[in-house]
Scaffold this motif. Sequence first.
Motif, PDB file in Angstrom:
ATOM      1  N   ARG A   1     -13.334  10.593  64.921  1.00  0.00           N
ATOM      2  CA  ARG A   1     -13.658  11.272  65.237  1.00  0.00           C
ATOM      3  C   ARG A   1     -13.433  10.314  66.812  1.00  0.00           C
ATOM      4  NH1 ARG A   1     -14.667  16.056  62.331  1.00  0.00           N
ATOM      5  NH2 ARG A   1     -13.150  17.393  61.546  1.00  0.00           N
ATOM      6  N   VAL A   2     -15.044   9.916  66.831  1.00  0.00           N
ATOM      7  CA  VAL A   2     -15.643   9.137  67.878  1.00  0.00           C
ATOM      8  C   VAL A   2     -14.744   7.222  68.206  1.00  0.00           C
ATOM      9  CG1 VAL A   2     -16.998   7.728  67.833  1.00  0.00           C
ATOM     10  CG2 VAL A   2     -17.509   9.673  66.379  1.00  0.00           C
ATOM     11  N   ALA A   3     -14.037   7.273  66.915  1.00  0.00           N
ATOM     12  CA  ALA A   3     -13.604   5.843  67.934  1.00  0.00           C
ATOM     13  C   ALA A   3     -12.234   6.542  68.371  1.00  0.00           C
ATOM     14  CB  ALA A   3     -12.417   5.341  66.049  1.00  0.00           C
TER      15      ALA A   3
ATOM     16  N   ILE B   1     -25.861  14.653  71.306  1.00  0.00           N
ATOM     17  CA  ILE B   1     -26.016  13.283  69.881  1.00  0.00           C
ATOM     18  C   ILE B   1     -26.521  14.254  69.251  1.00  0.00           C
ATOM     19  CG2 ILE B   1     -25.231  11.812  68.889  1.00  0.00           C
ATOM     20  CD1 ILE B   1     -24.458  10.158  71.634  1.00  0.00           C
TER      21      ILE B   1
ATOM     22  N   LEU C   1     -12.312   9.552  70.702  1.00  0.00           N
ATOM     23  CA  LEU C   1     -13.112   9.402  71.801  1.00  0.00           C
ATOM     24  C   LEU C   1     -13.274   8.209  72.855  1.00  0.00           C
ATOM     25  CD1 LEU C   1     -15.113  12.722  70.979  1.00  0.00           C
ATOM     26  CD2 LEU C   1     -13.356  13.043  72.402  1.00  0.00           C
ATOM     27  N   GLY C   2     -13.855   7.015  71.830  1.00  0.00           N
ATOM     28  CA  GLY C   2     -13.796   5.998  72.376  1.00  0.00           C
ATOM     29  C   GLY C   2     -12.464   4.904  72.742  1.00  0.00           C
TER      30      GLY C   2
ATOM     31  N   GLU D   1     -25.953  16.039  65.756  1.00  0.00           N
ATOM     32  CA  GLU D   1     -25.795  15.234  64.184  1.00  0.00           C
ATOM     33  C   GLU D   1     -26.921  16.593  63.712  1.00  0.00           C
ATOM     34  OE1 GLU D   1     -24.565  12.416  63.187  1.00  0.00           O
ATOM     35  OE2 GLU D   1     -23.647  13.276  64.204  1.00  0.00           O
TER      36      GLU D   1
ATOM     37  N   THR E   1     -16.201  11.524  61.037  1.00  0.00           N
ATOM     38  CA  THR E   1     -16.878  11.328  61.759  1.00  0.00           C
ATOM     39  C   THR E   1     -16.594   9.617  62.154  1.00  0.00           C
ATOM     40  OG1 THR E   1     -18.230  12.015  60.309  1.00  0.00           O
ATOM     41  CG2 THR E   1     -19.127  10.593  62.199  1.00  0.00           C
ATOM     42  N   HIS E   2     -16.676   9.212  62.113  1.00  0.00           N
ATOM     43  CA  HIS E   2     -16.166   7.536  62.534  1.00  0.00           C
ATOM     44  C   HIS E   2     -14.857   7.411  63.227  1.00  0.00           C
ATOM     45  CE1 HIS E   2     -19.247   5.772  60.183  1.00  0.00           C
ATOM     46  NE2 HIS E   2     -19.569   5.641  61.268  1.00  0.00           N
TER      47      HIS E   2
END
Length: 204
Positions: free
Chosen positions: A74-76, A123, A78-79, A127, A71-72
């Motif tokens: 994937r967020v990273a 979001i 995109l970030g 979630e 999860t982190h």
Amino acid sequence: KRPLRSLQIPRAEKPDEKRVEMLEETQKDKADAAPIGSGGTAPMGDFWDPAAFTREADPNQVRRYREAELTHGRVAMLGALGFLVQENFAPLFGGNIEGPAIYHFQEISKVAPSFWYPVFLAIAIAEVGRAKLGWEDPASGSLWGLKPSYEPGNLGFDPLGLYPKDDSSAVQMKNKELNNGRLAMIALAGFIAQELVDGKQLFN
């Protein structure tokens, strides 16, 4: 008289050697027991855990670590992409959002204060959907337990049909996602640290 046999005195193991041996055995056991299916790539071995976070963890906790890592990651990813794009191409809000990306949240809040409400709602919906798909109901099951049938990170979201059909190719794709996610988390931390220190855009 019979000659005395030479005595073989066993060499005492150093504490560090014993710890490394125990850690290697623990890692092998975790790799065999934890149904996470991927993540072990050369040169780190089948189960890389140098800080021994999983030493006392049960299989469910190891699966939660993998869920959090994916999860982190994937967020990273995109970030990190957002940092690079937003600082060089920002047509929204009349092109008035400029400067280091770490301050864009505040800048957007000044121009369009209500912009973030639908973003936060989207979001939250995502979630809640992820929780229902992979996590046990805390009222009837474990508060932090993943469903036994749930594969960490597998949300069934593949709109372009890129997920391989054979198992070997699927493991390779999972490992690529994990490694790119790990790299993105490190890169994003570097982006943020650099802009906090010098107060400038990444490439300016």
